[in-house]
Design an enzyme around this catalytic site. Structure first.
Site: not given
Length: 268
Positions: A63, A157, A161
């Protein structure tokens, strides 16, 4: 083309499916020994078993949203083949929290950032020392079209990124003198389990078929994609393998788009 990396050891995160698995397959075909990692132990071991026909591959569940998970991956990878890895392909990631900006709370933001940015930070921190010692290394991160062309319904997101793109450039400057080339690949709308789930949800919401959902998504959301289709995982994996190769020894800090024209500007 001989990529000149046969016998090297690579770590591929997010490796049980999609772009991670496709990248591992390409590296194995080049004679690279691969440590495959993902969250689900059974799935990543099954993927490794299927890929073992192509070469030497080991699997470990980790993880990477935690420091302990990154440490687990590093310890396993350093001993899996008796030498430290010199290739890192960081394909682990999630779409994360989506929706109206005002409806996404701190928890959604932090979960997305942990998976899409901090996991990459942790894996790079874990494996750069071994690359420095070897005076050779290749790191490939997966950014996205969203890093430079944000979409309002998935801003966590996009922000993660964009941060990963900046990290790519920064690490390339920090460790280029050590022989470590750090680059990113920016896919857009590739046929993976992640986009399958997106299109299944869209099909249900619109009351249309899966293929009709893809077609309408391309028309409404991705007008720049001139091929009018989803990309194939192997089209991205080929770019990844090249950036991991000896042939890419003078390429660093770059963000290679494999997006079918999705990004509408010249911005990197």
């Amino acid at each position: 083309m001989d990529l000149g990396i046969g016998g090297r050891v690579a770590v591929v995160t997010g490796g049980d499916s999609g772009l991670g698995r496709a990248s591992a397959e390409y590296l194995l075909r080049e004679g690279v020994r691969v440590v495959l990692s993902d969250l689900d132990d059974a799935k990543v071991r099954a993927a490794a078993q299927e890929l073992s026909a192509l070469g030497e591959v080991r699997a470990v569940a980790a993880d990477l949203s935690t420091r302990e998970g990154a440490d687990t991956l590093r310890r396993f990878a350093d001993t899996a083949f008796g030498e430290a890895p010199t290739i890192l392909v960081n394909a682990a990631g999630v779409t994360g929290a989506t929706g109206d900006f005002l409806d996404i709370g701190d928890e959604g933001w932090m979960e997305t950032i942990q998976a899409d940015l901090m996991a990459a930070v942790r894996t790079a921190r874990a494996f750069i020392p071994g690359m420095r010692a070897a005076k050779w290394g290749r790191i490939v991160f997966f950014t996205s079209e969203d890093a430079v062309q944000p979409y309002v319904e998935e801003l966590p997101y996009c922000a993660a990124k964009a941060g990963l793109l900046n990290l790519t450039k920064g690490l390339s400057k920090a460790y280029g003198a050590d022989g470590i080339m750090v680059n990113a690949v920016a896919p857009a709308f590739i046929a993976t389990p992640m986009t399958d789930a997106m299109m299944e949800k869209r099909a249900a919401e619109l009351g249309v078929s899966f293929d009709e959902a893809v077609e309408s998504f391309l028309a409404e959301k991705r007008p720049g994609m001139v091929r009018r289709r989803r990309g194939r995982p192997e089209e991205v994996a080929a770019a990844v393998a090249f950036l991991c190769s000896e042939q890419a020894s003078f390429i660093t800090g770059e963000n290679l788009r494999v997006d079918g024209g999705a990004v509408l500007t010249m911005a990197s």
